[in-house]
Scaffold this motif. Structure first.
Motif, PDB file in Angstrom:
ATOM      1  N   ASN A   1       0.849  -1.195   0.000  1.00 56.62           N
ATOM      2  CA  ASN A   1       0.000   0.000   0.000  1.00 56.62           C
ATOM      3  C   ASN A   1       0.883   1.243   0.000  1.00 56.62           C
ATOM      4  O   ASN A   1       1.372   1.674   1.050  1.00 56.62           O
ATOM      5  CB  ASN A   1      -0.916  -0.015   1.222  1.00 56.62           C
ATOM      6  CG  ASN A   1      -1.805   1.210   1.297  1.00 56.62           C
ATOM      7  OD1 ASN A   1      -1.877   2.000   0.363  1.00 56.62           O
ATOM      8  ND2 ASN A   1      -2.488   1.375   2.419  1.00 56.62           N
TER       9      ASN A   1
ATOM     10  N   ASN B   1       0.002   4.244  -0.610  1.00 57.96           N
ATOM     11  CA  ASN B   1      -0.697   5.444  -0.157  1.00 57.96           C
ATOM     12  C   ASN B   1      -0.585   5.626   1.356  1.00 57.96           C
ATOM     13  O   ASN B   1      -1.146   6.558   1.914  1.00 57.96           O
ATOM     14  CB  ASN B   1      -2.171   5.367  -0.559  1.00 57.96           C
ATOM     15  CG  ASN B   1      -2.347   5.555  -2.054  1.00 57.96           C
ATOM     16  OD1 ASN B   1      -2.135   6.644  -2.568  1.00 57.96           O
ATOM     17  ND2 ASN B   1      -2.710   4.485  -2.751  1.00 57.96           N
TER      18      ASN B   1
ATOM     19  N   SER C   1     -11.638  -1.977  -0.608  1.00 56.27           N
ATOM     20  CA  SER C   1     -10.297  -1.463  -0.851  1.00 56.27           C
ATOM     21  C   SER C   1     -10.033  -0.177  -0.073  1.00 56.27           C
ATOM     22  O   SER C   1      -8.903   0.076   0.353  1.00 56.27           O
ATOM     23  CB  SER C   1     -10.088  -1.230  -2.347  1.00 56.27           C
ATOM     24  OG  SER C   1     -11.096  -0.383  -2.866  1.00 56.27           O
TER      25      SER C   1
ATOM     26  N   LYS D   1      -6.860   0.527   2.330  1.00 59.09           N
ATOM     27  CA  LYS D   1      -6.002   1.671   1.991  1.00 59.09           C
ATOM     28  C   LYS D   1      -5.657   2.486   3.225  1.00 59.09           C
ATOM     29  O   LYS D   1      -4.545   3.013   3.339  1.00 59.09           O
ATOM     30  CB  LYS D   1      -6.720   2.534   0.954  1.00 59.09           C
ATOM     31  CG  LYS D   1      -5.920   3.699   0.408  1.00 59.09           C
ATOM     32  CD  LYS D   1      -6.716   4.410  -0.680  1.00 59.09           C
ATOM     33  CE  LYS D   1      -5.954   5.567  -1.268  1.00 59.09           C
ATOM     34  NZ  LYS D   1      -6.706   6.233  -2.367  1.00 59.09           N
TER      35      LYS D   1
ATOM     36  N   TYR E   1      -7.756  -3.625  -6.228  1.00 58.34           N
ATOM     37  CA  TYR E   1      -6.769  -3.268  -5.204  1.00 58.34           C
ATOM     38  C   TYR E   1      -5.555  -2.565  -5.802  1.00 58.34           C
ATOM     39  O   TYR E   1      -4.965  -1.699  -5.164  1.00 58.34           O
ATOM     40  CB  TYR E   1      -6.315  -4.528  -4.458  1.00 58.34           C
ATOM     41  CG  TYR E   1      -7.381  -5.161  -3.603  1.00 58.34           C
ATOM     42  CD1 TYR E   1      -8.059  -4.409  -2.647  1.00 58.34           C
ATOM     43  CD2 TYR E   1      -7.706  -6.504  -3.746  1.00 58.34           C
ATOM     44  CE1 TYR E   1      -9.034  -4.984  -1.854  1.00 58.34           C
ATOM     45  CE2 TYR E   1      -8.683  -7.083  -2.954  1.00 58.34           C
ATOM     46  CZ  TYR E   1      -9.346  -6.330  -2.005  1.00 58.34           C
ATOM     47  OH  TYR E   1     -10.312  -6.900  -1.222  1.00 58.34           O
TER      48      TYR E   1
ATOM     49  N   SER F   1      -6.141   1.008  -6.016  1.00 56.05           N
ATOM     50  CA  SER F   1      -6.364   1.604  -4.697  1.00 56.05           C
ATOM     51  C   SER F   1      -5.067   1.790  -3.927  1.00 56.05           C
ATOM     52  O   SER F   1      -4.918   2.759  -3.178  1.00 56.05           O
ATOM     53  CB  SER F   1      -7.315   0.725  -3.885  1.00 56.05           C
ATOM     54  OG  SER F   1      -8.580   0.651  -4.496  1.00 56.05           O
ATOM     55  N   LEU F   2      -4.123   0.877  -4.106  1.00 55.90           N
ATOM     56  CA  LEU F   2      -2.940   0.858  -3.243  1.00 55.90           C
ATOM     57  C   LEU F   2      -1.689   1.430  -3.899  1.00 55.90           C
ATOM     58  O   LEU F   2      -0.729   1.753  -3.207  1.00 55.90           O
ATOM     59  CB  LEU F   2      -2.672  -0.576  -2.768  1.00 55.90           C
ATOM     60  CG  LEU F   2      -3.833  -1.247  -2.021  1.00 55.90           C
ATOM     61  CD1 LEU F   2      -3.402  -2.597  -1.460  1.00 55.90           C
ATOM     62  CD2 LEU F   2      -4.371  -0.363  -0.902  1.00 55.90           C
TER      63      LEU F   2
END
Length: 591
Positions: free
Chosen positions: A363, A365, A473, A477, A507, A510-511
């Motif tokens: 991840n 973010n 997701s 996150k 995903y 999102s990541l």
């Protein structure tokens, strides 16, 4: 559960020594009235009923000051199990599932009851009923995600939608060709910038109206209106022209050699333009949606299906949050085994490889040590593919270095030592902070996460687990630095792969950060305009971006397992490795 059994459970739970069967417990009527929340007069009525049905022995106290004696003749587990079996025998699946969630159901009992439930799920041939329905019951351990072709991404929901809806063309994996669907023919101009589909006549939607070319146009327009996560793959389409009720033309801004793949996927399932799909589901597939609530989804065979009508009349998919097995059950219940062919009653299981694999995704973010590539290289060593398969086994089959098994087999996978992982962790600047590893709360995810947590601890890395259900997701996150997941691809693996790299709902999008996404997106810029061999090279290059930067760590390819009763025939796997329920049937003994 009936009232008398409930009264028994209330008493057995409230009186501590009740676990000792045959041992008298001193009680007063007033205390029992308090436990049962009723009057002393009603207590005596309830006690008499409990005694008549063999739950207790009651010895009332004689005279003022003499304590009464209550003796329990059955255990809590016995009563729960009997009630569960009675509900199952009466077909009250919802009530049986609710009983499993009672606090008095121990883990051991729950596992035993789940085995009973699974025997009653699977295929039921209700030939003795007036309707004569053949019903397949399946359990799932999570609620359904949104059943909308514009947004769907998860495998099981896509599989279900494929039974409710139809596409213009279908992809045949065995021959790597496209076959007629709702369109009986299609053609493209020489430079592949214009495609015409010729629609079948008389195809009915589940709500009764016949399909026309307008439905095709409005289906595409709906993807635009809803800003579907898959919309970027359709960006070459400039306009849609209706040439009568049964012919539709797509004009493109540039050549597209991947176009038929886009019209055989679930996102371009043809929807009726005159139905509010928020409140009603209507397709042209072999099954229509009969009911959908928090407990069960029910599909019924569509008698006017343009293809071959399913032989199963109804399919029920029950939500069971703590199902014991992740195997796909297609099992004949004991109550329905009479009349089957005598030599095919026993159950068996089949294994079949699934396209895709299990993997780790970081991840980016979320700030943390995982942003450092040396640290991710250390996790690559900890998430050892050889050790994963050797130590955990199960359905894990072969080491993965790609989502595609045949690509993984070409690569030389080197497994450095744990000591090298420890050195990389130190070199990355790790200061003892705790990282969160997220995974779905399912058997394979839990055991794999615990295994990785233990290996991390062995080199001084602190990892805590976050188990989740469903597809969320946004939650991951904000919560976890690492995600343990599994990607399962469609039979049309080229579509599955390019959808993974383009679908903004998954995903990956999102990541990863936007600048990371651009790196593999740029590789795939000319994907749809390239011939097949070039498309394969581009997909390999895109995977290389994920692999070489240690953004995605591939784990292992999986074999899927299905439990079958040998009386089931018509066993054909559909996309994502599920059995095609539209082709299943049961063979009974001849008269």
């Amino acid at each position: 559960m009936d009232h008398i059994s409930n009264h028994f459970l209330c008493l057995a739970i409230a009186i501590p020594s009740s676990i000792n069967l045959g041992e008298a417990n001193p009680v007063t009527i007033d205390r029992l009235a308090s436990i049962l929340c009723c009057t002393p007069r009603n207590v005596k009525f309830i006690l008499r009923k409990l005694e008549e049905q063999g739950f207790i022995h009651w010895q009332p106290g004689r005279g003022r000051g003499n304590i009464s004696q209550l003796t329990f003749l059955r255990t809590i587990e016995e009563v729960l199990e009997d009630n569960f079996q009675e509900l199952i025998n009466k077909g009250k699946i919802k009530e049986a599932i609710e009983l499993l969630s009672r606090g008095q159901v121990s883990d051991t009992l729950k596992e035993r009851l789940l085995m009973v439930l699974n025997k009653q799920m699977g295929f039921r041939s209700e030939t003795e009923s007036t309707s004569g329905l053949d019903v397949l019951r399946i359990t799932r351990n999570r609620h359904m995600e949104v059943l909308d072709t514009a947004y769907v991404y998860t495998a099981f929901e896509s599989y279900l939608l494929g039974q409710i809806y139809s596409t213009l063309v279908t992809y045949d994996a065995a021959s790597d060709t496209f076959l007629p669907g709702l369109a009986h023919m299609w053609e493209a101009n020489e430079d592949c910038t214009s495609y015409i589909f010729y629609l079948r006549k008389g195809v009915r939607f589940h709500h009764g109206r016949t399909m026309t070319s307008r439905d095709v146009k409005e289906t595409f327009q709906r993807l635009i209106d809803l800003n579907s996560p898959a919309l970027s793959l359709y960006k070459d389409i400039e306009r849609v022209e209706l040439e009568g009720d049964h012919r539709v033309r797509f004009e493109l801004s540039r050549p597209n050699l991947f176009f038929l793949h886009l019209f055989s996927c679930i996102h371009m399932s043809i929807l009726p333009h005159d139905v509010d799909l928020v409140n009603e589901v209507s397709g042209t597939g072999p099954y229509r949606l009969l009911d959908l609530n928090e407990d069960v989804l029910v599909l019924a065979a569509f008698d006017y299906y343009y293809g071959i009508r399913p032989l199963l009349d109804r399919v029920e998919i029950w939500y069971l949050p703590e199902q014991a097995s992740n195997e796909r059950l297609y099992e004949l219940p004991e109550s329905a085994q009479e009349g089957l062919l005598p030599n095919i009653i026993c159950n068996h299981s089949i294994d079949y490889p699934a396209l895709g694999c299990r993997y780790l995704l970081f991840n980016f973010n979320k700030d943390g040590i995982h942003q450092h590539q040396l640290f991710r290289q250390a996790i690559r060593i900890l998430y050892s593919r050889a050790a994963l398969i050797k130590e955990l086994g199960g359905n894990r089959s072969t080491p993965a270095d790609s989502f595609l098994p045949w690509e993984s087999s070409k690569r030389n996978i080197i497994e450095p030592t744990l000591e090298h992982a420890r050195e990389l962790i130190v070199a990355s600047g790790y200061q003892g902070e705790t990282l969160t590893l997220a995974t779905k709360d399912k058997k394979e995810g839990r055991e794999e996460a615990l295994w990785l947590q233990a290996r991390a601890a062995s080199v001084g890395l602190h990892v805590e687990l976050y188990l989740f259900n469903g597809f969320n997701s946004a939650d991951i996150k904000n919560t976890a630095e690492i995600l343990l997941a599994e990607e399962v691809l469609e039979d049309d693996w080229q579509w599955g792969m390019v959808n993974y790299f383009n679908n903004k709902l998954n995903y990956l999008f999102s990541l990863l950060r936007d600048n990371q996404i651009l790196l593999f997106s740029d590789v795939l810029t000319d994907f749809a305009h390239s011939p097949k061999e070039e498309r394969i090279k581009l997909l390999n290059q895109a995977e290389g971006v994920l692999r070489d930067n240690y953004w995605v760590l591939y784990g292992c390819h999986m074999n899927k397992k299905a439990q079958l009763n040998q009386s089931l025939f018509g066993l054909h796997t559909s996309s994502f490795g599920f059995l095609d329920i539209s082709k299943l049937w049961i063979k009974t003994a001849s008269l």
